[in-house]
Design an enzyme around this catalytic site. Sequence first.
Site, PDB file in Angstrom:
ATOM      1  N   PHE A   1      38.366  99.423   2.924  1.00  0.00           N
ATOM      2  CA  PHE A   1      38.947 100.348   2.542  1.00  0.00           C
ATOM      3  C   PHE A   1      38.895 100.773   0.960  1.00  0.00           C
ATOM      4  CE2 PHE A   1      41.760  98.957   6.194  1.00  0.00           C
ATOM      5  CZ  PHE A   1      42.130 100.075   6.994  1.00  0.00           C
TER       6      PHE A   1
ATOM      7  N   ASN B   1      40.720 105.456  -7.333  1.00  0.00           N
ATOM      8  CA  ASN B   1      40.748 104.019  -7.134  1.00  0.00           C
ATOM      9  C   ASN B   1      39.728 103.430  -6.549  1.00  0.00           C
ATOM     10  OD1 ASN B   1      43.500 104.170  -7.988  1.00  0.00           O
ATOM     11  ND2 ASN B   1      44.379 104.687  -5.858  1.00  0.00           N
TER      12      ASN B   1
ATOM     13  N   ASP C   1      34.680 111.500  -2.920  1.00  0.00           N
ATOM     14  CA  ASP C   1      35.175 112.867  -3.156  1.00  0.00           C
ATOM     15  C   ASP C   1      35.747 113.017  -4.408  1.00  0.00           C
ATOM     16  OD1 ASP C   1      37.186 110.509  -2.465  1.00  0.00           O
ATOM     17  OD2 ASP C   1      38.574 112.043  -2.633  1.00  0.00           O
TER      18      ASP C   1
END
Length: 188
Positions: free
Chosen positions: A65, A113, A92
Site C-alpha cells: 500500500f 505519504n 502522482d
Amino acid sequence: MKKYLIVGLGNIGPTYENTRHNIGFKILDEVAANQNCSFSTEKLGDLATLNFKGKKIILLKPSTFMNLSGKALKYWMQQENIPIENILVVTDDVNIDFGTIRIKAKGSAGGHNGLKDIQEKLNTDLYPRFRFGVGANFPKGRQVDFVLGEWSKEETSQLIERLPLAANAILSFATDGLGNTMNNFNGK
C-alpha cells in the site's frame, strides 16, 4: 549489465485500480506491455524484469500500500544490489497540471505519504523521482477523495497519449541518464 529499479507507487486491489493515486502502477503497466513482459507476484510486490539496450530494468509495484512503499523499495534495492541513483520512483502529484511530467534528482515528499515513507526508510531525499501531474481539480479539503477517485472520461481519453510518453521517459532514464531524461521530458 547495469541494473535499474523503477518503483511505481499505488495501492493494490480492484478498488484502487483506476484511481489517480495509482498512476505509478499504470505507467509501469504501460512499460511492461510495450516491452512484452509481465508481472509476477514476489515478496512485497509485483515485479517485471526487462532487458533494454544493455540495461536490466526491474519494474516494481509494491504490495505494501502507498503509505508503506519504502519497505518494498528498500528490500528490492538491497536484494538486487541497485545503487540509489539507479532508482526511479513514479508517483502522482496534485501540484502539477494533469498529464505533465516532472522528473527530479531529489526533493521533498511534498505531502505525499508514499514519498515520506521512502525517505524515512532510505534516510535521504536524494533519489530520483518521476511525478505525473494529476491536477488539483478538487474543492478545498477534498484532496484525498480526488486522488483516490477514478479518472474522468476526459482524463481517461488523454491518458491514451500520455502513458506512452511516460513509458518512454522511464526507458530514457535507464539508457540516456537522469539529466538527458529531465531535459527531454520535463514539462511535457
